[in-house]
Design an enzyme around this catalytic site. Sequence first.
Site, short mmCIF file in Angstrom:
data_model
loop_
_atom_site.label_atom_id
_atom_site.label_comp_id
_atom_site.label_asym_id
_atom_site.label_seq_id
_atom_site.Cartn_x
_atom_site.Cartn_y
_atom_site.Cartn_z
N HIS A 161 0.82 -1.22 0.00
CA HIS A 161 0.00 0.00 0.00
C HIS A 161 0.84 1.26 0.00
CE1 HIS A 161 -4.00 -1.90 0.53
NE2 HIS A 161 -3.23 -2.91 0.94
N ASP A 369 3.30 9.28 -1.14
CA ASP A 369 2.12 8.53 -0.71
C ASP A 369 1.88 7.42 -1.71
OD1 ASP A 369 -0.11 8.04 0.94
OD2 ASP A 369 -0.57 10.17 1.04
#
Length: 460
Positions: A161, A369
């Site tokens: 992730h 991110d």
Amino acid sequence: MSVVPSRTGRLIVVSNRVALPKQTATGGLASAMRAALQEAGGLWFGWSGKIAGETAATVHHLYDGPVHYATIDLSRDDHDHFYDGFANRTLWPLLHYRPDLVDYNRGHLDGYLRVNRVFAERLAALVEQDDAIWINDYHLIPLASMLRERGVRNRIGFFLHTPLPPAGLLIALPRHRELLETLAAYDLVGVHTARDLRALEEYFVHETGARLRGGHRLRLGHRRFHAGVFPIGIDTRQVAEAAAKAGTLDPIEDLRSSLEGRALIIGVDRLDYSKGLPQRFDAYARLLERMPDWHRRVSFLQIAPPSRSTVPEYRQIRRDLERKAGHINGVYAAPDWVPIRYVNKSFPHSVLSGYYRNAKVGLVTPMRDGMNLVAKEYVASQNPEDPGVLVLSRFAGAAQELDEALLVNPADTEEVADALERALAMPLEERKMRWRAMMDVLERQDITAWRRSFLAALRE
Ligand code: GDG
């Protein structure tokens, strides 16, 4: 009579934290996994979130409809080395391009491997023939190899992730080959973006001597595995509906009346150094410095629920931000105007989507991110007749899909201030055009499409 085994077995989801029934599923990962298991039936295995005298003394079982939850507790020592230590103080900073923050304590790696081994032991006992196993995130990289050592031959997929930095950075990880080579024990390794996939292939080819074949197939020794790009989405329709309905909720009415017609800029992030919050505050201050016209006409709401507060770097960033917010308000505030509203609290999703809808600008500027779901939630929450503008960091995975946002380098204060100025003044037609293009992507690549494409590739 012989029993013919079913060809598609259960789905087993493994993640560090498990969202048990009736617990609020925080974030996209938990709700995606919950929906996948509701759809297909299956098992969710992971840490209970509880500390006990001993790690995994018992496995706690809970059954809810088609879903079986199996969780284990961690001892204080294992939790500190595995979760606070190696996962959050070694892997997390490195994966977010912050080698300067990497903690090299060897006890952490030992603890990480020990907890992964316990996960493997307990999980192996629950696996049935034909189950497909989907392991999530950086806490559990070596889990497939440890399951293989215990004779598990099932299909096993891994999804990362976070971002994956280039090989030149990955080699800063202590005993990096020992850890990263274990990814070859999976059948499928998924990442959010093409950049992350290039990093994975580069690492395997140059650092481990793996062979790269067409179609992102890799071979290391006798192991073959696939790698692929699977950008995570949100439940677009549900977020849009919640936002449209939120207008009558008390907190939304309170926010609106407190704004007194001022334009709202919103940021929503876990309090984490990867999210670029100090740089964001600086850029907003720069806007106020450059544009006295906007004084009293704009308000910046930053929601930042604390996270990982036992890790020192997270306590430090909290102190830094309190100081910065206080300073900016000290310089610019008037008796009837507070430039920054900085809130260290978490809110239900229904309220958040109402806040997003009332904000003219969504300011999402992480330094790095994996994806960033807040950017997607902000877009999905907008009023189609009067949408706000997304200002988005180029270094969020979401920038690969949402290229109609105003893309910025979060470290470049002037560039972010420029983008804010442009967003606040953007004509309706341009806002609608940009929003529609982004919403098309979010409708096509929603959370259901994400999990179905990953599982289809895993079972292929
Ligand atoms: C990791 C990766 C990747 C935030 N504040 C509140 C709240 N949130 C929710 C948001 C969103 C989620 O948390 C945050 O997701 P992000 O994607 O923005 O960031 P991470 O937590 O760092 O997630 C990231 C993600 O995994 C999925 O793969 O995109 O790159 O770092 O859904 O709405 N939720 C509630 N109250 C809050 O105050 N309920």
